[in-house]
Design a protein around this motif. Structure first.
Motif, PDB file in Angstrom:
ATOM      1  N   VAL A   1      -4.911  10.223  -2.730  1.00 43.71           N
ATOM      2  CA  VAL A   1      -5.119   8.894  -3.308  1.00 43.71           C
ATOM      3  C   VAL A   1      -4.227   7.878  -2.606  1.00 43.71           C
ATOM      4  CG1 VAL A   1      -4.967   7.502  -5.405  1.00 43.71           C
ATOM      5  CG2 VAL A   1      -5.731   9.882  -5.541  1.00 43.71           C
ATOM      6  N   TRP A   2      -4.850   6.820  -2.082  1.00 47.00           N
ATOM      7  CA  TRP A   2      -4.119   5.701  -1.489  1.00 47.00           C
ATOM      8  C   TRP A   2      -4.312   4.503  -2.391  1.00 47.00           C
ATOM      9  CZ3 TRP A   2      -6.205   5.987   4.231  1.00 47.00           C
ATOM     10  CH2 TRP A   2      -5.639   7.090   4.873  1.00 47.00           C
ATOM     11  N   LYS A   3      -3.233   3.784  -2.649  1.00 44.75           N
ATOM     12  CA  LYS A   3      -3.307   2.593  -3.501  1.00 44.75           C
ATOM     13  C   LYS A   3      -2.948   1.350  -2.697  1.00 44.75           C
ATOM     14  CE  LYS A   3      -2.573   5.138  -7.727  1.00 44.75           C
ATOM     15  NZ  LYS A   3      -1.693   5.437  -8.859  1.00 44.75           N
TER      16      LYS A   3
ATOM     17  N   ARG B   1      -5.699  -1.210  -6.633  1.00 41.35           N
ATOM     18  CA  ARG B   1      -6.903  -0.418  -6.400  1.00 41.35           C
ATOM     19  C   ARG B   1      -6.506   0.954  -5.897  1.00 41.35           C
ATOM     20  NH1 ARG B   1      -7.464  -3.425  -2.045  1.00 41.35           N
ATOM     21  NH2 ARG B   1      -5.714  -4.628  -2.796  1.00 41.35           N
ATOM     22  N   ALA B   2      -7.202   1.984  -6.338  1.00 41.96           N
ATOM     23  CA  ALA B   2      -6.923   3.356  -5.899  1.00 41.96           C
ATOM     24  C   ALA B   2      -8.160   3.906  -5.196  1.00 41.96           C
ATOM     25  CB  ALA B   2      -6.560   4.230  -7.089  1.00 41.96           C
ATOM     26  N   TYR B   3      -7.949   4.515  -4.033  1.00 37.71           N
ATOM     27  CA  TYR B   3      -9.041   5.100  -3.267  1.00 37.71           C
ATOM     28  C   TYR B   3      -8.771   6.583  -3.071  1.00 37.71           C
ATOM     29  CZ  TYR B   3     -10.129   0.237  -2.351  1.00 37.71           C
ATOM     30  OH  TYR B   3     -10.424  -1.086  -2.503  1.00 37.71           O
ATOM     31  N   HIS B   4      -9.761   7.393  -3.422  1.00 39.87           N
ATOM     32  CA  HIS B   4      -9.650   8.840  -3.256  1.00 39.87           C
ATOM     33  C   HIS B   4     -10.127   9.178  -1.847  1.00 39.87           C
ATOM     34  CE1 HIS B   4      -8.698   9.550  -7.497  1.00 39.87           C
ATOM     35  NE2 HIS B   4      -9.427   8.467  -7.678  1.00 39.87           N
TER      36      HIS B   4
ATOM     37  N   THR C   1       0.826  -1.201   0.000  1.00 40.36           N
ATOM     38  CA  THR C   1       0.000   0.000   0.000  1.00 40.36           C
ATOM     39  C   THR C   1       0.862   1.255   0.000  1.00 40.36           C
ATOM     40  OG1 THR C   1      -1.838   1.164   1.073  1.00 40.36           O
ATOM     41  CG2 THR C   1      -0.233   0.125   2.528  1.00 40.36           C
ATOM     42  N   THR C   2       0.290   2.323  -0.557  1.00 35.42           N
ATOM     43  CA  THR C   2       0.955   3.627  -0.523  1.00 35.42           C
ATOM     44  C   THR C   2       0.407   4.490   0.612  1.00 35.42           C
ATOM     45  OG1 THR C   2      -0.633   4.614  -2.067  1.00 35.42           O
ATOM     46  CG2 THR C   2       1.362   3.614  -3.018  1.00 35.42           C
TER      47      THR C   2
ATOM     48  N   GLU D   1       4.583   5.610  -4.722  1.00 34.94           N
ATOM     49  CA  GLU D   1       4.212   5.560  -6.135  1.00 34.94           C
ATOM     50  C   GLU D   1       5.369   5.104  -7.026  1.00 34.94           C
ATOM     51  OE1 GLU D   1       1.368   5.951  -7.783  1.00 34.94           O
ATOM     52  OE2 GLU D   1       0.138   6.445  -6.045  1.00 34.94           O
TER      53      GLU D   1
END
Length: 196
Positions: free
Chosen positions: A80-82, A72-75, A37-38, A56
């Motif tokens: 943005v967390w991936k 998956r990317a979540y705003h 995860t980022t 990233e």
């Protein structure tokens, strides 16, 4: 060939707690799959245990090398967390190893498509929404810097992400209630034991 068991469920349905209890069950001999995860690490997390915390640049490097299975990317309110799963040597189904991981519904489908439906098994966990919200609030209060807005965003997003149509489309037929942790643990371990 081994199997990958994916624990799936809405936020605060108890996936992490069940995962920890099941992975510690030596009788099942399940191996961990640690996702990446980022997002920032929470105060109760350890790099390489719950996730590999990265950035990233590393995601781009792994993608270009063809090693990312799903992303998956979540705003979020923080940006943005991936979250992503990587073919990094953790998984070897030919060795007849069996694995356990936590996944979203979307991640489960991509991992199933990557490895094959006969090797990836969904373990769908559910909890009544009011109890789930209480659990989320209790967990967030324990954080050094509680993120109540993000907690609410996740809770609301789950209504769409885990709609009955999407659950059905994913082919999930069996569900495990986690309103009682011991009962859920017993039912899930029995289910896994029957398949390995």
């Amino acid at each position: 060939m081994g199997k990958i068991f994916c624990i799936i469920g809405k936020s605060s349905s108890g996936k992490d707690t069940l995962y920890k209890k099941i992975i510690e069950n030596g009788e099942l001999s399940l191996f961990r799959i640690v996702p990446y995860t980022t997002r920032p690490m929470r105060s109760d997390e350890t790099d390489g245990k719950e996730y590999f915390f990265t950035d990233e640049a590393k995601l781009k490097e792994l993608t270009e090398a063809g090693r990312v299975i799903e992303v998956r990317a979540y705003h979020t309110i923080h940006g943005v967390w991936k979250y992503f799963t990587v073919n990094d040597g953790q998984i070897d189904l030919t060795a007849r190893n069996n694995y356990l991981m936590i996944a979203t519904l979307e991640a489960y489908e991509k991992i199933r498509d990557y490895f094959g439906a006969s090797f990836v098994v969904p373990v769908y966990v559910e909890v009544e929404d009011g109890l789930r919200l209480q659990r989320a609030l209790k967990r967030e209060r324990l954080q050094t810097n509680p993120g109540y807005a993000e907690m609410c965003r996740r809770f609301l997003a789950d209504e769409s992400d885990f709609s009955e149509d999407k659950i059905r489309e994913a082919g999930i037929l069996q569900r495990f209630s986690n309103e009682d942790l011991d009962a859920a643990y017993h039912n899930i371990t029995a289910f896994i034991r029957n398949l390995i």
